[in-house]
Design a protein around this motif. Structure first.
Motif, PDB file in Angstrom:
ATOM      1  N   ALA A 143       0.972  -1.471   0.170  1.00 20.99           N
ATOM      2  CA  ALA A 143      -0.067  -0.152  -0.052  1.00 20.99           C
ATOM      3  C   ALA A 143       0.730   1.238   0.082  1.00 20.99           C
ATOM      4  O   ALA A 143       0.699   2.351  -0.609  1.00 20.99           O
ATOM      5  N   TRP A 144       1.840   1.199   0.834  1.00 24.60           N
ATOM      6  CA  TRP A 144       2.945   2.418   0.567  1.00 24.60           C
ATOM      7  C   TRP A 144       3.521   2.618  -0.752  1.00 24.60           C
ATOM      8  O   TRP A 144       3.450   3.643  -1.098  1.00 24.60           O
ATOM      9  N   SER A 145       3.520   1.455  -1.426  1.00 20.84           N
ATOM     10  CA  SER A 145       4.157   1.783  -2.916  1.00 20.84           C
ATOM     11  C   SER A 145       3.159   2.232  -3.693  1.00 20.84           C
ATOM     12  O   SER A 145       3.513   3.054  -4.652  1.00 20.84           O
ATOM     13  N   ALA A 146       1.967   1.709  -3.511  1.00 22.05           N
ATOM     14  CA  ALA A 146       0.813   2.225  -4.413  1.00 22.05           C
ATOM     15  C   ALA A 146       0.674   3.642  -4.253  1.00 22.05           C
ATOM     16  O   ALA A 146      -0.025   4.317  -4.952  1.00 22.05           O
ATOM     17  N   THR A 147       0.674   4.077  -2.742  1.00 16.44           N
ATOM     18  CA  THR A 147       0.436   5.427  -2.540  1.00 16.44           C
ATOM     19  C   THR A 147       1.242   6.594  -3.195  1.00 16.44           C
ATOM     20  O   THR A 147       0.777   7.488  -3.462  1.00 16.44           O
ATOM     21  N   GLY A 148       2.538   5.936  -3.448  1.00 16.79           N
ATOM     22  CA  GLY A 148       3.544   6.999  -4.177  1.00 16.79           C
ATOM     23  C   GLY A 148       4.318   8.014  -3.389  1.00 16.79           C
ATOM     24  O   GLY A 148       5.356   8.404  -3.916  1.00 16.79           O
ATOM     25  N   VAL A 149       4.139   7.757  -2.009  1.00 18.19           N
ATOM     26  CA  VAL A 149       5.000   8.485  -1.103  1.00 18.19           C
ATOM     27  C   VAL A 149       6.624   7.838  -1.043  1.00 18.19           C
ATOM     28  O   VAL A 149       7.469   8.500  -0.870  1.00 18.19           O
ATOM     29  N   SER A 150       6.561   6.737  -1.374  1.00 16.19           N
ATOM     30  CA  SER A 150       8.096   6.010  -1.585  1.00 16.19           C
ATOM     31  C   SER A 150       8.954   6.699  -2.557  1.00 16.19           C
ATOM     32  O   SER A 150      10.103   6.673  -2.588  1.00 16.19           O
ATOM     33  N   LYS A 151       8.194   7.504  -3.558  1.00 17.24           N
ATOM     34  CA  LYS A 151       8.940   8.267  -4.625  1.00 17.24           C
ATOM     35  C   LYS A 151       9.630   9.382  -4.148  1.00 17.24           C
ATOM     36  O   LYS A 151      10.507   9.953  -4.622  1.00 17.24           O
ATOM     37  N   GLN A 152       9.261   9.928  -2.893  1.00 19.85           N
ATOM     38  CA  GLN A 152       9.586  10.934  -2.185  1.00 19.85           C
ATOM     39  C   GLN A 152      10.781  11.138  -1.307  1.00 19.85           C
ATOM     40  O   GLN A 152      11.437  12.089  -0.929  1.00 19.85           O
ATOM     41  N   ALA A 153      11.041   9.671  -0.816  1.00 16.09           N
ATOM     42  CA  ALA A 153      11.927   9.699   0.038  1.00 16.09           C
ATOM     43  C   ALA A 153      12.434   8.471   0.360  1.00 16.09           C
ATOM     44  O   ALA A 153      11.418   7.459  -0.020  1.00 16.09           O
ATOM     45  N   SER A 154      13.526   7.980   0.841  1.00 15.63           N
ATOM     46  CA  SER A 154      14.057   6.590   1.102  1.00 15.63           C
ATOM     47  C   SER A 154      14.478   6.488   2.552  1.00 15.63           C
ATOM     48  O   SER A 154      15.497   6.849   2.718  1.00 15.63           O
ATOM     49  N   PRO A 155      13.195   6.475   3.346  1.00 11.46           N
ATOM     50  CA  PRO A 155      13.728   6.752   4.774  1.00 11.46           C
ATOM     51  C   PRO A 155      14.225   5.419   5.506  1.00 11.46           C
ATOM     52  O   PRO A 155      14.372   4.245   5.065  1.00 11.46           O
ATOM     53  N   LEU A 156      15.080   5.505   6.570  1.00 10.66           N
ATOM     54  CA  LEU A 156      15.336   4.489   7.360  1.00 10.66           C
ATOM     55  C   LEU A 156      14.228   4.190   8.510  1.00 10.66           C
ATOM     56  O   LEU A 156      13.526   5.071   9.028  1.00 10.66           O
ATOM     57  N   VAL A 157      13.670   2.992   8.390  1.00  7.92           N
ATOM     58  CA  VAL A 157      12.497   2.475   9.232  1.00  7.92           C
ATOM     59  C   VAL A 157      12.877   1.984  10.525  1.00  7.92           C
ATOM     60  O   VAL A 157      13.901   1.101  10.736  1.00  7.92           O
ATOM     61  N   ILE A 158      12.366   2.601  11.619  1.00  7.91           N
ATOM     62  CA  ILE A 158      12.576   2.180  13.040  1.00  7.91           C
ATOM     63  C   ILE A 158      11.407   1.774  13.499  1.00  7.91           C
ATOM     64  O   ILE A 158      10.343   2.610  13.659  1.00  7.91           O
ATOM     65  N   PRO A 159      11.084   0.597  14.006  1.00  7.26           N
ATOM     66  CA  PRO A 159       9.793   0.153  14.916  1.00  7.26           C
ATOM     67  C   PRO A 159       9.901   0.760  16.008  1.00  7.26           C
ATOM     68  O   PRO A 159      11.080   0.872  16.598  1.00  7.26           O
ATOM     69  N   ILE A 160       8.642   1.080  16.776  1.00  5.45           N
ATOM     70  CA  ILE A 160       8.584   1.482  18.035  1.00  5.45           C
ATOM     71  C   ILE A 160       8.896   0.217  18.891  1.00  5.45           C
ATOM     72  O   ILE A 160       8.075  -0.915  18.897  1.00  5.45           O
ATOM     73  N   PRO A 161      10.079   0.303  19.738  1.00  9.55           N
ATOM     74  CA  PRO A 161      10.351  -0.672  20.476  1.00  9.55           C
ATOM     75  C   PRO A 161       9.404  -0.873  21.841  1.00  9.55           C
ATOM     76  O   PRO A 161       8.837  -0.076  22.262  1.00  9.55           O
ATOM     77  N   LEU A 162       9.467  -1.947  22.414  1.00 10.35           N
ATOM     78  CA  LEU A 162       9.172  -2.667  23.570  1.00 10.35           C
ATOM     79  C   LEU A 162      10.041  -2.383  24.973  1.00 10.35           C
ATOM     80  O   LEU A 162      11.158  -2.305  24.306  1.00 10.35           O
ATOM     81  N   HIS A 163       9.560  -2.257  25.817  1.00  8.41           N
ATOM     82  CA  HIS A 163      10.629  -2.033  26.913  1.00  8.41           C
ATOM     83  C   HIS A 163      11.152  -3.657  27.240  1.00  8.41           C
ATOM     84  O   HIS A 163      10.445  -4.382  26.721  1.00  8.41           O
ATOM     85  N   GLN A 164      12.485  -3.732  27.832  1.00  8.79           N
ATOM     86  CA  GLN A 164      12.969  -4.932  27.404  1.00  8.79           C
ATOM     87  C   GLN A 164      12.064  -6.027  28.563  1.00  8.79           C
ATOM     88  O   GLN A 164      12.246  -7.171  28.281  1.00  8.79           O
ATOM     89  N   ASP A 165      11.511  -5.526  29.671  1.00  4.22           N
ATOM     90  CA  ASP A 165      10.613  -6.433  30.502  1.00  4.22           C
ATOM     91  C   ASP A 165       9.500  -7.079  29.583  1.00  4.22           C
ATOM     92  O   ASP A 165       9.202  -8.196  29.760  1.00  4.22           O
ATOM     93  N   LYS A 166       8.884  -6.208  28.814  1.00  4.84           N
ATOM     94  CA  LYS A 166       7.661  -6.513  28.106  1.00  4.84           C
ATOM     95  C   LYS A 166       8.371  -7.479  26.902  1.00  4.84           C
ATOM     96  O   LYS A 166       7.604  -8.413  26.520  1.00  4.84           O
ATOM     97  N   LEU A 167       9.363  -7.021  26.273  1.00  2.00           N
ATOM     98  CA  LEU A 167       9.911  -7.791  25.175  1.00  2.00           C
ATOM     99  C   LEU A 167      10.109  -9.332  25.759  1.00  2.00           C
ATOM    100  O   LEU A 167      10.004 -10.408  25.027  1.00  2.00           O
TER     101      LEU A 167
END
Length: 233
Positions: free
Chosen positions: A98-122
């Motif tokens: 869906a990101w590719s179909a939206t077209g925003v991928s043509k505007q930037a090539s970002p670094l993806v960082i997932p929202i982390p869990l705290h180590q206890d939850k992980l």
């Protein structure tokens, strides 16, 4: 020889056959059965064009795939709380497509960082659902992934049932940047990825931590949101 080959292939297919984690029906090798897959896709905001929906009135750009209700809400719950990390693979794939179909991928090539869990939850859960979604998303988009670019430096209370102000207080200074993990991409803006976008308190806290280190944040992408009740026209 052909007879025994057919028998062996049949036994192998039976052995390798998996069941859908949402309904327990056979999937013919896929993670989700065709019925559950169709049900999930019906909750995509823009199913006709298969692209992402941009949430309005957000401090930074927020792109979401679908509505946090019905089968999608159940799928995310099964992913997070019932030890089904494999569900993240098709969800992340659809998010990337869906990101590719939206077209925003043509505007930037970002670094993806997932929202982390705290180590206890992980440790309790065994995996970070946002990281699993991000891995599948990056396989489709080709974007670089920094799984540990952010660290959840302190435990936080569950956000469920809290007001917007309470959520912000709960998450204040909850994240720190791991420079060693993102130093390879000094000029790349960061695209945060989470499973659910609600009030934006989590994203705001993560964004503040990154910007405090001089790191540009491109936006956030999520598989579902509670902030939109009706699909866009």
């Amino acid at each position: 020889m052909g007879f025994w080959t057919e028998i062996t292939d049949s036994l192998l297919n039976l052995f390798l056959r998996s069941n859908c984690p949402l309904c327990d029906r056979p999937t013919d090798g896929d993670i989700l059965c065709s019925s559950c897959g169709r049900s999930l896709r019906q909750l995509q905001f823009c199913p006709s064009r298969r692209h992402l929906y941009t949430c309005p009135s957000s401090p930074i750009p927020v792109w979401v795939w679908g509505k946090y209700q019905g089968q999608l809400k159940r799928a995310i719950a099964r992913l997070k709380y019932d030890n089904h990390p494999e569900i993240a693979r098709p969800l992340g794939q659809w998010l990337g497509e869906a990101w590719s179909a939206t077209g925003v991928s043509k505007q930037a090539s970002p670094l993806v960082i997932p929202i982390p869990l705290h180590q206890d939850k992980l440790k309790q859960r065994g995996f970070n659902q946002a990281e699993r979604l991000a891995a599948s998303f990056c396989q489709v988009t080709g974007f670089p992934l920094s799984a540990n670019g952010l660290i959840r430096s302190r435990p936080t209370e569950a956000q469920f049932g809290k007001s917007a102000d309470q959520r912000r207080v709960n998450l204040k200074d909850a994240f720190t940047v791991n420079p060693a993990r993102i130093s390879r991409y000094p000029s790349s803006p960061v695209l945060l990825l989470d499973d659910i976008y609600t009030t934006g308190a989590t994203v705001q806290s993560a964004t503040e931590a990154l910007r405090h280190q001089g790191i540009s944040v491109y936006g956030v992408v999520a598989i579902a949101t509670t902030s939109v009740t009706q699909p866009p026209v």
